[in-house]
Design an enzyme around this catalytic site. Structure first.
Site, short mmCIF file in Angstrom:
data_model
loop_
_atom_site.label_atom_id
_atom_site.label_comp_id
_atom_site.label_asym_id
_atom_site.label_seq_id
_atom_site.Cartn_x
_atom_site.Cartn_y
_atom_site.Cartn_z
N ASN A 165 -10.96 -2.82 -5.09
CA ASN A 165 -10.23 -1.84 -5.92
C ASN A 165 -10.92 -1.54 -7.26
O ASN A 165 -10.54 -0.59 -7.96
CB ASN A 165 -8.79 -2.29 -6.17
CG ASN A 165 -7.90 -2.17 -4.94
OD1 ASN A 165 -6.98 -2.96 -4.73
ND2 ASN A 165 -8.15 -1.17 -4.09
N ASP A 219 0.83 -1.21 0.00
CA ASP A 219 0.00 0.00 0.00
C ASP A 219 0.86 1.27 0.00
O ASP A 219 1.98 1.26 0.52
CB ASP A 219 -0.92 -0.02 1.23
CG ASP A 219 -2.07 0.96 1.08
OD1 ASP A 219 -2.36 1.40 -0.04
OD2 ASP A 219 -2.69 1.30 2.12
#
Ligand code: IPE
Ligand code: IPE
Ligand code: MG
Length: 244
Positions: free
Chosen positions: A79, A31
């Site tokens: 996502n 991330d």
């Protein structure tokens, strides 16, 4: 160059840097790519590119020091909420990554597996994933698992669905055997960079007793040295599993 970074060689070079009790399986939530790019005034896609390049470095390092399994979160079932042009860019970068993996497979000698609903991915990605999966299946020293269109809840529901109607009792072992990670030990260590402290639907079953490590470093900046420091921290953690 093959053999240059054998674990024993690295161990002596790094001296006490490498602890004895390394985890067999490390999971990582890659991330912070977008924020890394924003800090540099670059488009988010530049962060994803830098993130992919860093994954190649970190995955090679993990193999060099003797980590048997590395599982990385590449694209979550959530996502898809992102703008289409970012999604397209991520899958285009994944295609490039897979092409490079195919080209370097004989030197890398890493088995690559893919966790998630691959059937829903764009066709060019699916084709490459199949090729990489098949051609790398013969390597046994190290395995990289890429979680693509992966969500832990979807994985758990899928396992339940696969067991439905069976005649055997549904034990923890039977359930584990229907997850993407069947046959792989649970990750002893799960790392999330970028200062975010949550699991974001990653390996919820498998991390029941994982050591969690959160670091503010953004994924493209996550270095081998930081990984070594995390491994030293991990090696000192008492793991009680509910005992005393
Ligand atoms: C992780 O980086 C990559 C994916 C989720 C595909 P992000 O894109 O989430 O980066 P940040 O969190 O916005 O910085
Ligand atoms: C998790 O990161 C997914 C991946 C790293 C692939 P996100 O950036 O999507 O997670 P949230 O939205 O911050 O929870
Ligand atoms: Mg993020």
């Amino acid at each position: 160059m093959p053999g240059l970074f054998k674990p024993s060689r690295l161990r002596s070079r790094a001296g006490r840097a490498l602890p004895d009790n390394l985890p067999m399986h490390i999971a990582v939530i890659m991330d912070g790519n977008g924020r890394w790019a924003k800090l540099r005034g670059l488009p988010r896609s530049a962060g994803h590119k830098a993130g992919a390049e860093n994954f190649r470095r970190i995955a090679a390092f993990c193999k060099d020091i003797g980590i048997k399994y590395l599982t990385a979160y590449v694209f979550s079932t959530e996502n898809w909420k992102r703008p289409q042009d970012e999604i397209d860019k991520i899958f285009s970068l994944l295609c490039d990554y897979l092409d490079e993996s195919l080209a370097t497979m004989e030197q890398d000698k890493v088995r690559m597996q893919f966790f998630g609903d691959i059937a829903a991915l764009p066709q060019p990605c699916r084709q490459r994933i199949e090729r990489v999966r098949e051609q790398s299946a013969r390597f046994t020293d190290a395995t990289v698992n890429l979680c693509v269109n992966y969500g832990a809840r979807a994985e758990i529901a899928r396992a339940a669905e696969r067991l439905r109607g069976g005649s055997e009792p549904i034990t923890e072992e039977a359930f584990s055997a229907e997850l993407y990670t069947a046959g792989i030990p649970d990750p002893q260590l799960c790392i999330r960079p970028s200062g975010v402290m949550r699991m974001s639907n990653f390996l919820l079953w498998q991390t029941a007793y994982s050591e969690l490590y959160f670091t503010p470093t953004l994924w493209p900046d996550f270095s081998k040295n930081e990984l070594l420091a995390i491994l030293r921290d991990y090696s000192k953690r008492p793991r009680r599993y509910g005992g005393i």
